[in-house]
Every structure is written in structure tokens, then in C-alpha cells.
Design an enzyme around this catalytic site. Sequence first.
Site, short mmCIF file in Angstrom:
data_model
loop_
_atom_site.label_atom_id
_atom_site.label_comp_id
_atom_site.label_asym_id
_atom_site.label_seq_id
_atom_site.Cartn_x
_atom_site.Cartn_y
_atom_site.Cartn_z
N GLY A 38 11.45 8.40 -10.40
CA GLY A 38 10.42 9.37 -9.97
C GLY A 38 10.20 9.42 -8.48
O GLY A 38 9.55 10.34 -7.97
N HIS A 43 -12.44 39.19 -14.48
CA HIS A 43 -13.75 38.95 -13.85
C HIS A 43 -14.60 38.07 -14.75
O HIS A 43 -14.63 38.30 -15.95
CB HIS A 43 -14.47 40.29 -13.64
CG HIS A 43 -15.86 40.11 -13.08
ND1 HIS A 43 -16.08 39.83 -11.76
CD2 HIS A 43 -17.08 40.17 -13.68
CE1 HIS A 43 -17.38 39.72 -11.55
NE2 HIS A 43 -18.02 39.92 -12.70
P1 FAD Z 1 11.74 10.82 -2.83
O1 FAD Z 1 10.70 11.27 -3.76
O2 FAD Z 1 11.32 10.05 -1.63
O3 FAD Z 1 12.75 9.94 -3.69
C1 FAD Z 1 13.83 9.28 -3.12
C2 FAD Z 1 14.23 8.13 -4.03
O4 FAD Z 1 15.47 7.62 -3.57
C3 FAD Z 1 13.25 6.96 -3.98
O5 FAD Z 1 12.89 6.61 -5.30
C4 FAD Z 1 14.02 5.84 -3.32
O6 FAD Z 1 13.71 4.55 -3.81
C5 FAD Z 1 15.46 6.20 -3.69
N1 FAD Z 1 16.46 5.67 -2.77
C6 FAD Z 1 16.48 5.72 -1.43
N2 FAD Z 1 17.60 5.16 -0.95
C7 FAD Z 1 18.30 4.73 -2.02
C8 FAD Z 1 19.55 4.07 -2.18
N3 FAD Z 1 20.32 3.77 -1.14
N4 FAD Z 1 19.96 3.78 -3.43
C9 FAD Z 1 19.18 4.10 -4.50
N5 FAD Z 1 18.02 4.71 -4.41
C10 FAD Z 1 17.58 5.04 -3.19
N6 FAD Z 1 4.61 16.86 -1.99
C11 FAD Z 1 4.15 17.92 -2.67
O7 FAD Z 1 4.87 18.90 -2.84
N7 FAD Z 1 2.89 17.93 -3.20
C12 FAD Z 1 2.05 16.89 -3.03
O8 FAD Z 1 0.91 16.94 -3.51
C13 FAD Z 1 2.50 15.76 -2.30
N8 FAD Z 1 1.69 14.70 -2.13
C14 FAD Z 1 2.16 13.62 -1.45
C15 FAD Z 1 1.30 12.54 -1.25
C16 FAD Z 1 1.74 11.44 -0.55
C17 FAD Z 1 0.78 10.28 -0.33
C18 FAD Z 1 3.07 11.39 -0.06
C19 FAD Z 1 3.57 10.18 0.66
C20 FAD Z 1 3.93 12.45 -0.26
C21 FAD Z 1 3.48 13.58 -0.93
N9 FAD Z 1 4.29 14.69 -1.12
C22 FAD Z 1 3.82 15.79 -1.79
C23 FAD Z 1 5.67 14.72 -0.63
C24 FAD Z 1 6.66 14.41 -1.77
O9 FAD Z 1 6.33 13.16 -2.34
C25 FAD Z 1 8.09 14.40 -1.24
O10 FAD Z 1 8.34 15.61 -0.57
C26 FAD Z 1 9.08 14.25 -2.38
O11 FAD Z 1 8.86 13.06 -3.09
C27 FAD Z 1 10.51 14.27 -1.85
O12 FAD Z 1 11.38 14.13 -2.92
P2 FAD Z 1 12.85 13.52 -2.75
O13 FAD Z 1 13.47 13.59 -4.09
O14 FAD Z 1 13.53 14.17 -1.62
O15 FAD Z 1 12.63 12.01 -2.30
#
Ligand code: FAD
Length: 471
Positions: A40, A449
Amino acid sequence: MSNEYDVVVIGSGPGGYVCAIRCAQLGMKTAIVEKYNTLGGTCLNVGCIPSKAWLDSSERYYETVNHAEDHGISTGKVKVDVAKMSKRVAGVVESICGGVSYLMSKNKIDVFHGMGSFLDANTIKVAPTTAEGKEETLKAKKIVIATGSKPAAFPGMELDKKRVITSTEALKLEECPKHMIVIGGGVIGLELGSVFHRLGAKVSVVEFADSILATMDKDCSKEMTKICKKKGMELYTGHAVTSAKAKGKKVTVVATNNKDGSEVVLEGDYCLVAVGRKPYTEGLGLENAGVKLDERGRVETNDHLQTSVPHIFAIGDVVKGAMLAHKAEEEGVFVAEQLAGQIPHINYNLIPGVVYTWPEVSSVGQTEQQLKEAKIPYKSGKFPFKASGRAMASAEADGFVKVLAHKDTDEILGVHMVGPRAADLIAEAVTAMEFRASAEDIGRICHPHPTYSEAFKEAALVATDKRGLNV
Ligand code: FAD
Ligand code: NAD
């Protein structure tokens, strides 16, 4: 199981897991690699979901304490158990992450827990991060990098992760700070600042730019400034934090006024550093595959989200663009469908942005400032929630909806709102703009409404030619 795949996705956030599901649905043999034990990514574990769970719980408490009486409800003394609230949040996270694991098995996606890194452009090593894990080597025809981002900090901000903390630690607090100093008046600063302010903390936000939510439409920043101050949050805009340090249970934050260079020294018991996030590529071994980074440390991609190595793609927070879960998801589907030979499309102009304070802030398309800079002729229609029957009935009169439409064609170019349920209301604007609706189109569509959605219709009528209630 044979470790040869059509696609290996590295990272199981909303970019990675959605991409893996779509790849599997399109008939590709798919694996996903995640360094943590739960799937996740940031979004489900330490981002969107736990922050919204905290926002919801804290708003219930705040409303009960501050506004129950207004509705004729007497409660006696209301108590809050922050540790219990934190436990509920952890429960929500656990169950939603379990849901992703279920989706992986339902779609026959192989899951590998461990740190993924490139041995070469078609080979991924999975190094165990727990004692029970074992090293694996995966071969893949295509690879998708979806490794997301990590909190950023600047020199002088001494993150000890106990008192000077990032959002990750803030989301796991089991006590309410007495005085939380928040560095950064952006999305995280305001959302998590609101949580602890509602629970009773004094909250001081220090922001480098001249206003909070500085990248949003100026009217939204202004309205939120007014609302945050009215609620009792302390705002130091136009101040750059130069140091943040903890000593025992005390934190000291020093900030410099950008205009006159004077110093402000704040003391509290927690400091939340919320100054943006940086792409996460450490330990990925990109050099072994020949994948290049751009000047800001993001994985460089072209319009097809292809990296410098054509069969390796990258999506989500680790590439350019907004760091948003729904943007990452769109990119996950986009890459999967391209891999299946389809010609998908993403309209980056129509990725909405939401700040889940209360009232909420939401936005799609261009801001008034961007239209001015681009010299695009526009007209503007605004409708305040204080003129909405539903908002008055619900005592939610703060905020407005603003519609920006092209001066000649009336096509909607941007919609910006502060108000109750603005996060959900913006979806109608996104749909309208995706179908290239004019402001008059929205004004002529029947809205139920009394609902908050009527404010969008009314703002659209004003934008068209000052029709409607035009208050
Ligand atoms: P991520 O969700 O960061 O997932 C990347 C995954 O890759 C992680 O689980 C990590 O452990 C894994 N990983 C990294 N390197 C490796 C490796 N070498 N090998 C194996 N696994 C690895 N966005 C919204 O749209 N709405 C919101 O309400 C919102 N609220 C947020 C609140 C907070 C406090 C934060 C911090 C962020 C929020 N965001 C929100 C932003 C959102 O969480 C991110 O934009 C989103 O999670 C990005 O998704 P991603 O799949 O690119 O990366
Ligand atoms: P942000 O970019 O929204 O805000 C950071 C703020 O810190 C900026 O306004 C910046 O001017 C300020 N700042 C930087 N250095 C400073 C200094 N030395 N002193 C004072 N102020 C300083 O970043 P964020 O709030 O950390 O959020 C990170 C990312 O997570 C964002 O890109 C956001 O999209 C995503 N996110 C989204 C949501 C949501 O969609 N509701 C919620 C949380 C996070």
C-alpha cells in the site's frame, strides 16, 4: 514458481499496486516487490489513509466540544483519548493494507517482500529485510519503478523523529502535543496541524512563502488564512526556518523574516517538519540498468513514462508532476495499458488537488494567476457558501466556489473552492472539464436542492454572464 515475468513492479503504493493489477488484468504475468511487510506504500500506511482517519476523528471531537451546544445538544464534559484514537487509525491502516494483499492474490500477482534493486536492465534482486525473508532473483521483460517518495528536510532541521518529526511519526503520536510548531504551510502542515489543533494543541505554522497553500489559487489561500486564524492557529508566513532542534522534551525553532531579516524563536514540545517530499531511489541500483535521474533527483521519463531505458518505466511520486495518489494511480494504469499495446491518455491539467482541512479546499485546472500569466482572456464567477441554503442549514457558511471560464468561448478553465465537502464537489468540475463543458452548460444542469453542489452551478451562472443568484 518460476521467477520469470512479463512485468515486475517495484513498490506497492497506489502507483505500483494499481499498475500491477491492470497488468495482470491485461494478461501479463506480474510480480510486485515491496520492501516493507505491508503493501500500500506511503498512501495507505503513512499518508492519505491514516491522515484522513485522524482528520475524521479529530473533527468529530472538535465539533462535539465546540458546536454541539449550537444544535441544542448538551454533552457534559467531553474527553478525548488520543492513544485510543491513534489505535483506531492503526486498525484502519491494517485492514486497508490487508485489502491490497487480497487484491494481489485475487489477480494472481506474485508478491515479494524485500528491497528490490537492479542487477542489470532485466534482473531484479530482492534482498530480504526481515530474518524470515530469503533472497530472490527475478527476470522481467518490462519493469516499472514505483518507489515513491520520502519526507524532505533542510540543513538545520535536526530530525530526531521523536520531537522533531515528519508526518510519518506525527501519524503515530499517542499524545496530543501542547504546542506543535509546524514547518511548512502546505498540504501536510495544514492537514496535520488541524488534527492536533482540534485535539487541543497550540499550533504555530511557519511558512516560507507569503501565504499558506501558496501554490493554490490566491483566493483559496486568503480564505484559508482567514479561517485558520479564526480557529486560533498561529501563522508566520514569509518566514524561513533556519533551525529546528530538540533538547529533552522541548523543541526550539528559529525562523527569519524574509522582508526585514528579523528572527522569531518559537518553543514547543513537538515540531512537525512538512517542507515537501523527495523522490525515493536509494538502493535501487539504477546505475546497473542505465536508468537516468533528472536534475531534481527524479527518475527521468518521457511522455510515455519510459525511462532512459525503453523497457523500464517509472510512475508516481518518483517521477515529475504532482505527488498525489490519484496521479500515481492514473500513471499505473497508463503504463500497464501501453505495455498491452493500447494507446491510453492522461490529462495532467485535470488532476484535482484537495486539502482535507475543514472546510476543505479543492482545485482543478488553472488558477487565476496562471491564466493572467499566460494572457488567456477569462471571466470569473464566485458563489459564497453563506448564500447556500444547505450550508446555512448545516452551519457551514465559510468558503466559496469560484469558476474561471474562457472570456470568449465560456469553456471552464479552472474551478477552485473552499467549503464543506469541497473534496467531493470538485469531482463534478473535473468531469465537466474533461468533457470541455462551458460554464453555461453547468448553469443549465439541474442540481439537487438543497445541496452544496448548487454552489458550483451558481458560480458557473455568475461566470457565464452574471446570471443566477449572483450574490
Ligand atoms: P508510495 O506510495 O510512496 O509507494 C512506494 C512504495 O515503494 C513504498 O511502499 C516503498 O516502501 C516501496 N519501495 C521503495 N523503494 C523500494 C525498493 N527498492 N524495493 C521495494 N520497495 C520499495 N495524496 C493524495 O492524493 N491524497 C491525500 O489525501 C494524500 N495525503 C497524504 C498525506 C500524507 C501525510 C502524505 C505523506 C502523503 C499524502 N499523499 C496524498 C501523497 C500520496 O501518499 C503519494 O502521492 C502516493 O503515495 C504516491 O504513490 P507512489 O505509488 O508513487 O509511491
Ligand atoms: P508542500 O509542498 O505542500 O508544502 C511545503 C511547504 O513548506 C511549502 O509551502 C514551502 O514553501 C514550505 N517550506 C519549505 N522550506 C521551508 C522553510 N525552511 N521554512 C518555512 N517553510 C518552508 O509539501 P508537504 O505539505 O510536505 O506535502 C508533500 C507532498 O505530499 C505534497 O506534494 C502533497 O501533494 C502530498 N500530500 C498531499 C495531500 C493531499 O492530497 N491532501 C496531503 C498530504 C500530502
